[in-house]
Each structure stands twice: as C-alpha cells, then as structure tokens.
Design a protein around this motif. Structure first.
Motif, PDB file in Angstrom:
ATOM      1  N   VAL A   1       5.009  -3.044  -0.561  1.00  0.00           N
ATOM      2  CA  VAL A   1       4.457  -3.561   0.679  1.00  0.00           C
ATOM      3  C   VAL A   1       3.185  -4.347   0.381  1.00  0.00           C
ATOM      4  O   VAL A   1       2.429  -4.008  -0.541  1.00  0.00           O
ATOM      5  CB  VAL A   1       4.216  -2.363   1.646  1.00  0.00           C
TER       6      VAL A   1
ATOM      7  N   LEU B   1      -5.413   2.829   4.538  1.00  0.00           N
ATOM      8  CA  LEU B   1      -4.141   2.775   3.816  1.00  0.00           C
ATOM      9  C   LEU B   1      -4.331   2.310   2.374  1.00  0.00           C
ATOM     10  O   LEU B   1      -3.376   2.213   1.615  1.00  0.00           O
ATOM     11  CB  LEU B   1      -3.174   1.827   4.542  1.00  0.00           C
ATOM     12  N   ARG B   2      -5.588   2.025   2.016  1.00  0.00           N
ATOM     13  CA  ARG B   2      -5.836   1.510   0.656  1.00  0.00           C
ATOM     14  C   ARG B   2      -5.302   2.454  -0.433  1.00  0.00           C
ATOM     15  O   ARG B   2      -4.647   1.998  -1.368  1.00  0.00           O
ATOM     16  CB  ARG B   2      -7.329   1.239   0.440  1.00  0.00           C
TER      17      ARG B   2
ATOM     18  N   LEU C   1       6.129   4.593   5.600  1.00  0.00           N
ATOM     19  CA  LEU C   1       5.432   4.343   4.334  1.00  0.00           C
ATOM     20  C   LEU C   1       5.845   5.404   3.315  1.00  0.00           C
ATOM     21  O   LEU C   1       5.735   6.601   3.574  1.00  0.00           O
ATOM     22  CB  LEU C   1       3.918   4.410   4.590  1.00  0.00           C
TER      23      LEU C   1
ATOM     24  N   LYS D   1       3.876   8.635   7.099  1.00  0.00           N
ATOM     25  CA  LYS D   1       3.733   8.732   5.644  1.00  0.00           C
ATOM     26  C   LYS D   1       4.630   9.871   5.172  1.00  0.00           C
ATOM     27  O   LYS D   1       4.378  11.046   5.475  1.00  0.00           O
ATOM     28  CB  LYS D   1       2.277   8.966   5.253  1.00  0.00           C
TER      29      LYS D   1
ATOM     30  N   ASN E   1      -1.215   2.218  -0.895  1.00  0.00           N
ATOM     31  CA  ASN E   1      -0.369   1.075  -1.296  1.00  0.00           C
ATOM     32  C   ASN E   1      -0.760   0.694  -2.722  1.00  0.00           C
ATOM     33  O   ASN E   1      -1.937   0.618  -3.055  1.00  0.00           O
ATOM     34  CB  ASN E   1      -0.477  -0.087  -0.307  1.00  0.00           C
ATOM     35  N   THR E   2       0.249   0.460  -3.574  1.00  0.00           N
ATOM     36  CA  THR E   2      -0.023   0.301  -5.014  1.00  0.00           C
ATOM     37  C   THR E   2      -0.778  -0.989  -5.316  1.00  0.00           C
ATOM     38  O   THR E   2      -1.354  -1.129  -6.391  1.00  0.00           O
ATOM     39  CB  THR E   2       1.288   0.337  -5.846  1.00  0.00           C
TER      40      THR E   2
ATOM     41  N   LEU F   1      -0.016  -5.390   2.520  1.00  0.00           N
ATOM     42  CA  LEU F   1      -0.684  -5.198   3.807  1.00  0.00           C
ATOM     43  C   LEU F   1      -1.694  -6.317   4.022  1.00  0.00           C
ATOM     44  O   LEU F   1      -2.633  -6.469   3.233  1.00  0.00           O
ATOM     45  CB  LEU F   1      -1.392  -3.834   3.828  1.00  0.00           C
TER      46      LEU F   1
ATOM     47  N   PRO G   1       8.596  -7.610  -1.976  1.00  0.00           N
ATOM     48  CA  PRO G   1       7.966  -6.632  -1.076  1.00  0.00           C
ATOM     49  C   PRO G   1       7.974  -7.088   0.384  1.00  0.00           C
ATOM     50  O   PRO G   1       8.148  -8.272   0.674  1.00  0.00           O
ATOM     51  CB  PRO G   1       6.527  -6.545  -1.581  1.00  0.00           C
TER      52      PRO G   1
ATOM     53  N   GLY H   1       4.197   3.191  -1.009  1.00  0.00           N
ATOM     54  CA  GLY H   1       3.453   1.947  -0.813  1.00  0.00           C
ATOM     55  C   GLY H   1       3.593   0.996  -1.987  1.00  0.00           C
ATOM     56  O   GLY H   1       2.722   0.175  -2.241  1.00  0.00           O
ATOM     57  N   SER H   2       4.729   1.072  -2.699  1.00  0.00           N
ATOM     58  CA  SER H   2       4.896   0.239  -3.886  1.00  0.00           C
ATOM     59  C   SER H   2       5.632  -1.049  -3.581  1.00  0.00           C
ATOM     60  O   SER H   2       5.835  -1.872  -4.461  1.00  0.00           O
ATOM     61  CB  SER H   2       5.659   1.017  -4.964  1.00  0.00           C
TER      62      SER H   2
ATOM     63  N   ALA I   1       2.638  -4.737  -7.017  1.00  0.00           N
ATOM     64  CA  ALA I   1       3.843  -4.180  -6.389  1.00  0.00           C
ATOM     65  C   ALA I   1       5.075  -4.510  -7.214  1.00  0.00           C
ATOM     66  O   ALA I   1       6.143  -4.784  -6.677  1.00  0.00           O
ATOM     67  CB  ALA I   1       3.984  -4.714  -4.965  1.00  0.00           C
TER      68      ALA I   1
END
Ligand code: EPU
Length: 358
Positions: free
Chosen positions: A76, A29-30, A70, A88, A33-34, A78, A355, A73-74, A256
């Motif tokens: 969140v 998921l890298r 998702l 997604k 997510n921003t 993780l 977030p 991903g801006s 984020a």
C-alpha cells in the motif's frame, strides 16, 4: 451510496453487541506500512479474531462505515489520512491441519508474518514454501496479490482460505477457483476488495517434495555451489541471500517490493521493441504473449538512484521505489508517474503499479 463517515472515538475499548473491540482514534499508520509513509487512521480497529470481524459488522456505526483492510501494509502507498474504518488484521495461530499421503496441509492466521510462517514450515519438516522466503507482509495479504518469487506463486501452494463477509458477517471458505488468482492479482483486488476480510489461509505442500530451481538466479547458485540436489533449507537460504543482495530490507529502508507489475505485450509489439532495443529482457509466455522485465525498462530510462523529495528508485533494482527518509506518499506517486511517463515515451508501454495507492 456513500457510507457515512466514521465518528472519531476516544475510548480504547468499544462495547459491541457481543463483546468489546480494541479501537484507536487518530492512530498513526506509519508503523503499519512497510514504506514508512505518514498517515492517520481516523478510527482503527485491532481485529484479533473472526468474532471481532462480526462485532464490527454488527456495530451500529462501524457496520455501516466504509472499510479499509490493512494486513502487514506491504502493498500500500498511503498518500493521505484514511477516513474509512481501518481494520488491522491481527489474527494469529498456525497449525498442521492434515498430513495426507500426497500433501501436508498447514494453516495460519491472516495476521501471522509471512516469512516467519515460511521459516516455521521448513523447520517443522514441511517443505514447499522455500522459494517464497523473505517476502514482506502477512499471511492474509499473500493471497490478495498472489505473491510470487523464484518460480513459485502462492496459487501453486494454495489449498483454501476463510474470510468473513463485511456485509453479512458470515464466514465463508474459498477455494483457488473462487479466489480467481492471476499474476499479482485475485478476487480480493477486484470484486471482493474491501468486502471481505481474510482470516485464515491454508497451504498445500505436495509430497513428495520437489525443488523448483528453474529461475536463473537459483540455477546460478546450483552451478556456484556444485549442489545439484539441494534440500528445502538450502533453497530457503539461497532465496534469502539473493533477496538480501538486491532488495532493500523494509525494516531499514521503507519500500513495498516491486512497485510495478511486469507488463505483458503481444509478440508483435515485442518484436518491434527488440528491433529498437535488442537487449530488452523478455520472457515468452505459453499463450504467445511476452512478459517484459519492468525493472529493465525503468533501468534503461536511467532511473536507478533518482529521487523526488524523500522518494527514490533503489540503486540495485529499478523496480523498487524506496523511502529515503521522511518521504510523503505524494512524492512516491509523483516519482511513479514520472517513471511511467518516461517508460511510455521510450517504449510505448504503460506500467501498472503493483501496490494499492490510497
Ligand atoms: N533488471 C535490470 N535492471 C533492474 C532490475 C532488473 O536490468 O534495475 C533485469 C534483471 O537483470 C533481470 C530482469 O530485469 O534480467 C528481471 O529482474 P529480476 O529477476 O530481479 O525479477 P523482477 O522481474 O524484477 C520479479 C518479481 C519479484 C520477484 C522476482 C523473483 C514482479 C513485479 N516482481 O521481479 O517480486 O521477487 O521476480 O521471482 O513480478 C514483488 O512482487 O514485490 C517482488 C519483489
């Protein structure tokens, strides 16, 4: 009742009752997510249409699994691998729905990039979203946290959205009242969280267009340039320049956006704080309460530039936490907690993260 865990899958294409789904197992998921935080999705489904959502709902295993939606991903953080089924949202498309005497109604798929959508509306000659330029994330995520910047919130330009219910598979259209917008808040962060997937969003751009220039930094641009009557394109460029000067670009430095909401306190509490800290940045609200600038509170506690492992406080804006390289989500959370404690210790105010922390 707990949902059963999702079984890992090897197949990239999963047959559903009414078509196939694009599925990945143990997906990183890298890139999604921003903040650029490391985490794996045990199972990730690429949702490219409303029909894909229904395929998930009707699927014997996926239908019963708990779900994690998702967007870009801006919004969140993780901190661990995600056991829930990750949906997604990649639904694309944008169009002018209606040209009315009093407004243009434009629509975009939830997977469209928000900023590209804003830029496109301006290019087409449909102004109204210029103050919301350069906000990271997708169109589908915009209503979830009722994005806002420089005097405009999404709810000021919102017409309606389509969502698919994750239990029944039914499509519904929701108006602004049903979305229950609040400051960085909506029904999708409350009772509808994880329960329905936003698939398309419709925006209302009022005619005649009127600029929103009341925000201090935009007033400054008017004064600097001597342009008392800027067009939407100019405001769009100003907002991009203001944001680039003080907010990190997630493509280069993971973040984020604002990490905490600006807290709202009673007039009495504010007077008490002003008594001790006359400099505090505060904005009286129409209902008698007062909004405080969380960035100022954090800055006043000396956090700018501080780090915990790979996580840090951005030098130019204390409200933004950043990934200095290789940060783990737990480091971001440790840093956030330390900030909350020090702001509480000095001002007696509890900062609430913006977030979602997973
Ligand atoms: N300030 C400081 N030190 C700091 C940061 C801010 O003293 O390190 C002071 C500023 O000088 C200013 C005040 O705090 O007087 C407010 O700062 P700013 O105008 O930058 O706005 P903000 O309250 O920090 C909010 C939104 C932003 C949005 C801007 C512009 C929230 C939580 N944040 O930030 O939204 O872009 O206003 O409208 O409401 C986001 O949600 O991700 C986001 C970036």
């Amino acid at each position: 009742m707990r949902s059963p865990p999702t079984q890992p899958l090897d197949a990239a294409q999963v047959r559903a009752a009414n078509g196939t789904l694009h599925v990945e197992s143990r997906a990183s998921l890298r890139p999604f997510n921003t903040f650029g935080l490391p985490a794996l999705a045990q199972t990730l489904v690429h949702v490219k249409s409303e029909a894909d959502v229904r395929r998930v709902v009707d699927h014997p295993t996926f239908g019963r699994a708990s779900k994690f939606i998702l967007g870009g991903g801006s919004n969140v953080v993780l901190t661990r691998d995600v056991a829930a089924l990750v949906l997604k949202v990649e639904i694309m498309g944008r169009r002018l729905v209606e040209e009315r005497a009093d407004a243009w109604i434009v629509e975009a798929g939830a997977g469209e990039n928000w900023h590209e959508f804003v830029a496109w509306t301006i290019e087409q000659g449909w102004p109204g979203l210029e103050n919301l330029a350069l906000i990271p994330g997708t169109v589908g995520a915009a209503p979830v946290q009722n994005i806002g910047a420089y005097g405009v919130e999404l709810r000021d330009r919102f017409e309606s959205l389509d969502a698919v219910d994750l239990v029944t598979g039914r499509s519904v259209a929701l108006d602004a009242a049903a979305c229950r917008f609040g400051y960085r808040d909506s029904a999708f962060k409350q009772h509808l969280a994880g329960k329905s997937v936003i698939t398309r969003v419709r925006i209302r751009l009022p005619r005649p267009w009127r600029p929103v220039l009341g925000y201090l930094e935009l007033e400054r641009k008017v004064a600097e340039t001597g342009m008392a009557d800027p067009d939407a394109r100019t405001i769009f460029d100003w907002v991009c320049a203001i944001r680039r000067a003080k907010l990190p670009d997630p493509a280069r430095i993971g973040n984020a956006g604002s990490f905490f909401k600006n807290p709202v306190v009673s007039a009495e509490q504010c007077r008490d704080i002003i008594g001790r800290d006359p400099e505090i940045v505060h904005y009286p609200l129409p209902d008698g309460t007062v909004k405080l600038a969380a960035g100022w509170l954090i800055d006043a506690c000396g956090w700018k530039g501080k780090t915990v492992g790979g996580a840090g406080v951005y030098e130019k804006q204390a409200l933004v936490l950043v990934n200095r390289g290789g940060a783990h989500g737990s480091e971001v959370v440790t840093l956030a907690r330390a900030i909350q404690e020090s702001v509480y210790g000095r001002f007696g105010i509890r900062l609430e993260p913006e977030p979602v922390i997973v």
